[in-house]
Design an enzyme around this catalytic site. Structure first.
Site, mmCIF file in Angstrom:
data_model
loop_
_atom_site.group_PDB
_atom_site.id
_atom_site.type_symbol
_atom_site.label_atom_id
_atom_site.label_comp_id
_atom_site.label_asym_id
_atom_site.label_seq_id
_atom_site.Cartn_x
_atom_site.Cartn_y
_atom_site.Cartn_z
ATOM 1 N N LEU A 77 45.085 -28.522 19.601
ATOM 2 C CA LEU A 77 44.616 -27.210 19.162
ATOM 3 C C LEU A 77 44.167 -27.306 17.705
ATOM 4 C CD1 LEU A 77 47.292 -24.703 20.569
ATOM 5 C CD2 LEU A 77 45.009 -25.157 21.468
ATOM 6 N N GLU A 91 50.695 -16.103 18.078
ATOM 7 C CA GLU A 91 49.740 -16.204 19.192
ATOM 8 C C GLU A 91 50.330 -17.100 20.284
ATOM 9 O OE1 GLU A 91 46.639 -16.559 21.834
ATOM 10 O OE2 GLU A 91 47.436 -18.336 20.835
HETATM 11 N N1 LIG Z 1 42.678 -22.988 22.818
HETATM 12 C C1 LIG Z 1 43.180 -22.984 24.049
HETATM 13 O O1 LIG Z 1 43.507 -21.938 24.607
HETATM 14 C C2 LIG Z 1 43.371 -24.296 24.776
HETATM 15 C C3 LIG Z 1 44.019 -24.331 26.001
HETATM 16 C C4 LIG Z 1 44.157 -25.548 26.664
HETATM 17 C C5 LIG Z 1 43.636 -26.695 26.096
HETATM 18 N N2 LIG Z 1 43.006 -26.625 24.893
HETATM 19 C C6 LIG Z 1 42.406 -27.833 24.304
HETATM 20 O O2 LIG Z 1 41.369 -28.285 25.185
HETATM 21 C C7 LIG Z 1 41.259 -29.697 25.043
HETATM 22 C C8 LIG Z 1 41.396 -30.347 26.406
HETATM 23 O O3 LIG Z 1 40.342 -29.888 27.253
HETATM 24 P P1 LIG Z 1 39.486 -30.905 28.130
HETATM 25 O O4 LIG Z 1 38.382 -30.151 28.790
HETATM 26 O O5 LIG Z 1 39.138 -32.071 27.273
HETATM 27 O O6 LIG Z 1 40.552 -31.457 29.173
HETATM 28 P P2 LIG Z 1 41.390 -30.727 30.360
HETATM 29 O O7 LIG Z 1 40.529 -29.732 31.068
HETATM 30 O O8 LIG Z 1 42.700 -30.295 29.846
HETATM 31 O O9 LIG Z 1 41.681 -31.993 31.268
HETATM 32 C C9 LIG Z 1 40.608 -32.693 31.817
HETATM 33 C C10 LIG Z 1 41.138 -33.630 32.897
HETATM 34 O O10 LIG Z 1 41.654 -32.851 33.966
HETATM 35 C C11 LIG Z 1 41.339 -33.466 35.192
HETATM 36 N N3 LIG Z 1 40.440 -32.599 35.943
HETATM 37 C C12 LIG Z 1 39.419 -31.834 35.471
HETATM 38 N N4 LIG Z 1 38.855 -31.131 36.466
HETATM 39 C C13 LIG Z 1 39.558 -31.444 37.589
HETATM 40 C C14 LIG Z 1 39.471 -31.043 38.933
HETATM 41 N N5 LIG Z 1 38.566 -30.155 39.337
HETATM 42 N N6 LIG Z 1 40.327 -31.561 39.811
HETATM 43 C C15 LIG Z 1 41.272 -32.463 39.420
HETATM 44 N N7 LIG Z 1 41.412 -32.876 38.158
HETATM 45 C C16 LIG Z 1 40.555 -32.381 37.259
HETATM 46 C C17 LIG Z 1 40.702 -34.808 34.855
HETATM 47 O O11 LIG Z 1 41.785 -35.712 34.711
HETATM 48 P P3 LIG Z 1 41.624 -37.282 35.022
HETATM 49 O O12 LIG Z 1 40.713 -37.807 33.954
HETATM 50 O O13 LIG Z 1 43.021 -37.796 34.937
HETATM 51 O O14 LIG Z 1 41.014 -37.365 36.399
HETATM 52 C C18 LIG Z 1 40.079 -34.518 33.501
HETATM 53 O O15 LIG Z 1 39.862 -35.681 32.735
HETATM 54 C C19 LIG Z 1 42.349 -30.130 24.073
HETATM 55 O O16 LIG Z 1 41.809 -30.213 22.755
HETATM 56 C C20 LIG Z 1 43.336 -28.991 24.155
HETATM 57 O O17 LIG Z 1 44.144 -28.867 22.980
HETATM 58 C C21 LIG Z 1 42.863 -25.462 24.227
#
Ligand SMILES: NC(=O)c1ccc[n+]([C@@H]2O[C@H](COP(=O)([O-])OP(=O)(O)OC[C@H]3O[C@@H](n4cnc5c(N)ncnc54)[C@H](OP(=O)(O)O)[C@@H]3O)[C@@H](O)[C@H]2O)c1
Length: 182
Positions: free
Chosen positions: A24, A31
């Site tokens: 984050l 929050e």
């Molecule tokens: N501000 C907020 O409210 C908030 C909330 C949550 C997260 N975040 C931030 O968001 C970032 C992470 O987001 P991101 O988009 O990079 O990653 P993510 O959505 O958390 O994870 C992505 C991983 O999830 C799996 N995946 C994605 N779609 C899928 C599906 N349809 N079915 C099965 N598995 C699936 C895959 O894993 P595999 O590669 O293992 O296949 C993919 O690499 C971080 O910086 C985190 O801190 C912020």
């Protein structure tokens, strides 16, 4: 929420950013407490809410807070086959995860908690009824973003989970918005 509902919950800054380098971009304690309250609160004490997240979001949670307490932790991944330590369920598909949690009698409500990849897929899914979106009125460098959504489909509504829908911490103002699918 009268019946089992599927909601998204996220916090985004001015450019819709949600994350940077796997974590984050901000530290807002109240929050985070709001996130915990919304995702944990149940009417029926014998049940818990399910939180569904991507593998990267799971890994972004500091190990001392993982799994998220008092919630059923569901991780999505297409690459790992072993359930990560501490999580309750691992699925390779969002729809499968949703179906399973909808059928699970121990689950009260379902929250999609990110990150970007999961939000993108979930927001387009008809099962998703609400978006709890904290709009942070500040700029942060981000490399993960909350998807644009149609505010004619998800209409802003009064957030009854809070007594005041605006807050400020460390000089950062934010609004606790709630959108409900028409
Ligand atoms: N501000 C907020 O409210 C908030 C909330 C949550 C997260 N975040 C931030 O968001 C970032 C992470 O987001 P991101 O988009 O990079 O990653 P993510 O959505 O958390 O994870 C992505 C991983 O999830 C799996 N995946 C994605 N779609 C899928 C599906 N349809 N079915 C099965 N598995 C699936 C895959 O894993 P595999 O590669 O293992 O296949 C993919 O690499 C971080 O910086 C985190 O801190 C912020």
């Amino acid at each position: 929420m009268a019946t089992k509902e599927v909601s998204l919950i996220a916090a985004s800054c001015r450019n819709n950013g949600i994350g940077f380098k796997g974590t984050l971009p901000w530290r807002l304690k109240r929050e985070m407490a709001y996130f915990t309250k919304v995702t944990s609160e149940v009417r029926d004490d014998s049940k818990r809410n399910a939180v569904i997240m991507g593998r990267k979001t799971w890994q972004a949670i500091p190990s001392k807070y993982r799994p998220l307490a008092n919630r059923i932790n569901v991780v999505l991944s297409k690459t790992i086959t072993q359930k990560p330590d501490g999580c309750d369920f691992l699925f390779a598909d969002l729809q499968q995860a949703l179906n399973s949690m909808l059928e699970n009698e121990h689950v009260e409500n379902i929250f999609i908690i990110g990150g970007e990849q999961i939000y993108r897929e979930a927001i387009a899914n008809d099962l998703c009824r609400n978006i709890f979106l904290t709009r942070i009125d500040a700029d942060y460098e981000c490399d993960a973003f909350f998807p644009q959504f149609d505010e004619n489909i998800y209409k802003q509504t009064q957030n009854t989970f809070v007594s005041a829908d605006t807050d400020e911490e460390n000089g950062v103002k934010y609004k606790l918005c709630l959108y409900a699918r028409k």
